[in-house]
Scaffold this motif. Structure first.
Motif, mmCIF file in Angstrom:
data_model
loop_
_atom_site.group_PDB
_atom_site.id
_atom_site.type_symbol
_atom_site.label_atom_id
_atom_site.label_comp_id
_atom_site.label_asym_id
_atom_site.label_seq_id
_atom_site.Cartn_x
_atom_site.Cartn_y
_atom_site.Cartn_z
ATOM 1 N N LEU A 104 99.004 39.358 -41.429
ATOM 2 C CA LEU A 104 99.738 38.277 -40.767
ATOM 3 C C LEU A 104 99.380 36.907 -41.353
ATOM 4 O O LEU A 104 100.223 36.007 -41.377
ATOM 5 N N CYS A 105 98.157 36.764 -41.798
ATOM 6 C CA CYS A 105 97.758 35.516 -42.470
ATOM 7 C C CYS A 105 98.323 35.459 -43.891
ATOM 8 O O CYS A 105 98.860 34.426 -44.321
ATOM 9 N N ASP A 106 98.221 36.574 -44.610
ATOM 10 C CA ASP A 106 98.642 36.602 -46.010
ATOM 11 C C ASP A 106 100.139 36.416 -46.206
ATOM 12 O O ASP A 106 100.577 35.897 -47.238
ATOM 13 N N ILE A 107 100.929 36.847 -45.241
ATOM 14 C CA ILE A 107 102.384 36.830 -45.430
ATOM 15 C C ILE A 107 102.931 35.420 -45.627
ATOM 16 O O ILE A 107 103.983 35.224 -46.245
ATOM 17 N N TRP A 108 102.196 34.413 -45.135
ATOM 18 C CA TRP A 108 102.639 33.026 -45.296
ATOM 19 C C TRP A 108 102.608 32.576 -46.753
ATOM 20 O O TRP A 108 103.367 31.682 -47.134
ATOM 21 N N ILE A 109 101.755 33.191 -47.564
ATOM 22 C CA ILE A 109 101.590 32.730 -48.957
ATOM 23 C C ILE A 109 102.822 33.037 -49.806
ATOM 24 O O ILE A 109 103.449 32.116 -50.344
ATOM 25 N N PRO A 110 103.229 34.322 -49.948
ATOM 26 C CA PRO A 110 104.444 34.570 -50.733
ATOM 27 C C PRO A 110 105.697 34.023 -50.071
ATOM 28 O O PRO A 110 106.636 33.599 -50.770
ATOM 29 N N ALA A 111 105.721 34.020 -48.733
ATOM 30 C CA ALA A 111 106.889 33.469 -48.037
ATOM 31 C C ALA A 111 107.055 31.982 -48.342
ATOM 32 O O ALA A 111 108.174 31.488 -48.548
ATOM 33 N N SER A 112 105.936 31.266 -48.423
ATOM 34 C CA SER A 112 105.977 29.848 -48.781
ATOM 35 C C SER A 112 106.354 29.665 -50.245
ATOM 36 O O SER A 112 107.156 28.776 -50.585
ATOM 37 N N ASN A 113 105.809 30.501 -51.118
ATOM 38 C CA ASN A 113 106.138 30.412 -52.546
ATOM 39 C C ASN A 113 107.621 30.644 -52.810
ATOM 40 O O ASN A 113 108.192 30.080 -53.753
ATOM 41 N N LEU A 114 108.249 31.479 -51.975
ATOM 42 C CA LEU A 114 109.669 31.785 -52.131
ATOM 43 C C LEU A 114 110.561 30.847 -51.318
ATOM 44 O O LEU A 114 111.775 31.049 -51.259
ATOM 45 N N ALA A 115 109.937 29.847 -50.675
ATOM 46 C CA ALA A 115 110.660 28.856 -49.859
ATOM 47 C C ALA A 115 111.387 29.508 -48.681
ATOM 48 O O ALA A 115 112.419 28.998 -48.221
ATOM 49 N N LEU A 116 110.851 30.617 -48.177
ATOM 50 C CA LEU A 116 111.431 31.259 -47.006
ATOM 51 C C LEU A 116 110.951 30.603 -45.719
ATOM 52 O O LEU A 116 111.590 30.741 -44.671
ATOM 53 N N VAL A 117 109.819 29.924 -45.787
ATOM 54 C CA VAL A 117 109.290 29.161 -44.654
ATOM 55 C C VAL A 117 108.934 27.764 -45.161
ATOM 56 O O VAL A 117 108.590 27.595 -46.331
ATOM 57 N N ASN A 118 109.040 26.816 -44.287
ATOM 58 C CA ASN A 118 108.762 25.431 -44.663
ATOM 59 C C ASN A 118 107.429 24.998 -44.068
ATOM 60 O O ASN A 118 107.363 24.429 -42.979
ATOM 61 N N VAL A 119 106.356 25.315 -44.779
ATOM 62 C CA VAL A 119 105.018 24.930 -44.335
ATOM 63 C C VAL A 119 104.306 24.223 -45.490
ATOM 64 O O VAL A 119 104.629 24.447 -46.659
ATOM 65 N N ASN A 120 103.353 23.357 -45.158
ATOM 66 C CA ASN A 120 102.652 22.604 -46.201
ATOM 67 C C ASN A 120 101.476 23.398 -46.757
ATOM 68 O O ASN A 120 101.137 24.484 -46.277
ATOM 69 N N ASP A 121 100.848 22.839 -47.789
ATOM 70 C CA ASP A 121 99.716 23.497 -48.443
ATOM 71 C C ASP A 121 98.523 23.669 -47.513
ATOM 72 O O ASP A 121 97.702 24.575 -47.718
ATOM 73 N N GLY B 271 105.142 44.140 -50.275
ATOM 74 C CA GLY B 271 103.922 44.908 -50.050
ATOM 75 C C GLY B 271 103.274 44.575 -48.716
ATOM 76 O O GLY B 271 102.819 45.470 -47.993
ATOM 77 N N ILE B 272 103.254 43.289 -48.366
ATOM 78 C CA ILE B 272 102.659 42.882 -47.083
ATOM 79 C C ILE B 272 103.500 43.390 -45.915
ATOM 80 O O ILE B 272 102.963 43.855 -44.902
ATOM 81 N N LEU B 273 104.826 43.325 -46.045
ATOM 82 C CA LEU B 273 105.703 43.819 -44.982
ATOM 83 C C LEU B 273 105.526 45.320 -44.781
ATOM 84 O O LEU B 273 105.508 45.807 -43.645
ATOM 85 N N PHE B 274 105.395 46.062 -45.884
ATOM 86 C CA PHE B 274 105.119 47.496 -45.772
ATOM 87 C C PHE B 274 103.770 47.724 -45.088
ATOM 88 O O PHE B 274 103.621 48.645 -44.278
ATOM 89 N N SER B 275 102.782 46.903 -45.418
ATOM 90 C CA SER B 275 101.457 47.040 -44.828
ATOM 91 C C SER B 275 101.481 46.746 -43.328
ATOM 92 O O SER B 275 100.832 47.446 -42.537
ATOM 93 N N ILE B 276 102.248 45.730 -42.923
ATOM 94 C CA ILE B 276 102.378 45.402 -41.497
ATOM 95 C C ILE B 276 103.053 46.552 -40.748
ATOM 96 O O ILE B 276 102.618 46.956 -39.665
ATOM 97 N N THR B 277 104.134 47.083 -41.336
ATOM 98 C CA THR B 277 104.840 48.206 -40.714
ATOM 99 C C THR B 277 103.926 49.420 -40.595
ATOM 100 O O THR B 277 103.885 50.096 -39.560
ATOM 101 N N HIS B 278 103.170 49.682 -41.666
ATOM 102 C CA HIS B 278 102.204 50.788 -41.644
ATOM 103 C C HIS B 278 101.175 50.588 -40.543
ATOM 104 O O HIS B 278 100.826 51.539 -39.816
#
Length: 250
Positions: free
Chosen positions: A206-223, A145-152
């Protein structure tokens, strides 16, 4: 003393706050801001070795997250309706498709999120492996949903920039008619407001995308990173909702 109390209780800001808090969306924006601030603060305190205070803020974060899931139980239907309305619109095809994709993705995200809440509330009982799959699917829909929103946002920003350029060119080379001049100014102001709103939502995404990406372990960032990014996007959403509810009063 009574006069002072009445001035405080009946202060316009108090009235605006009550009006903001009376809406479900307004409360959700506020709770989300506190939730991600708590996530950031819990990480910060834990990194400084203050485990007791960190646990307190972490518990607040978890309870707010669960409570917000309950508040969103009816929202999947809203996104489904929005997708159907977008499908019936006559907007630019790229923007139309990304809007439909975004609304359907959020429909899927919130539907699975409701299952996550039901399991956490013990209303249903899922196996740990099944609960993990449901949570991952929910986050995948959220990320989509966020990726679609960014593209939009990119497509809309490009279209608005093109329209603004055409308007400037018509102002330069067109005839100097006063009525046309006034119409151009109104149109130019409307375009600038639309471009500002599009940029604002783009930053939130752009801020929100880090949340699901982190939950899915697609990015390695801390809390700390996730909490701070979520707090920024939440505060921006809260501010936009405050202005919308209180008729532009910041």
């Amino acid at each position: 003393m009574a006069t002072v109390a009445s001035q405080i209780v009946l202060h316009p800001y108090v009235s605006q706050s009550l009006k903001f808090g009376s809406s479900n969306l307004g409360r959700d924006k506020l709770y989300r801001t506190i939730q991600y601030f708590s996530r950031f603060l819990a990480w910060f305190l834990l990194s400084r070795g203050n485990k007791v205070e960190a646990a307190r803020w972490s518990a607040l974060k978890s309870h707010l997250a669960t409570g917000r899931k309950l508040m969103r139980l009816g929202k999947p239907a809203e996104h489904l309706q929005a997708a159907l309305r977008a499908a019936q619109s006559t907007s630019e095809i790229g923007e139309q498709l990304t809007t439909i994709g975004r609304q359907l993705a959020y429909f899927g995200y919130l539907t699975y999120d409701a299952v996550v809440w039901a399991n956490a509330a013990k209303f249903i009982s899922l196996k740990p492996s099944t609960a993990e799959k449901v949570t991952k699917t929910s986050n995948r829909f959220w990320l989509a949903g966020i990726l679609f929103s960014i593209t939009h946002g990119l497509l809309k920003a490009g279209r608005l920039a093109h329209e603004a350029k055409k308007l400037r060119n018509s102002e330069t080379w067109g005839e100097k008619d006063l009525s046309d001049e006034a119409q151009r100014e109104v149109r130019q102001l409307a375009l600038e407001n639309l471009r500002a709103d599009t940029r604002y939502q783009f930053i939130i995404d752009l801020c929100d995308i880090w949340i699901p990406a982190s939950n899915l372990a697609l990015v390695n960032v801390n809390d700390g990173v996730v909490g701070f990014a979520g707090f920024i996007s939440s505060y921006m959403g809260l501010r936009a909702q405050w202005i919308a509810i209180n008729n532009g009063k910041k």
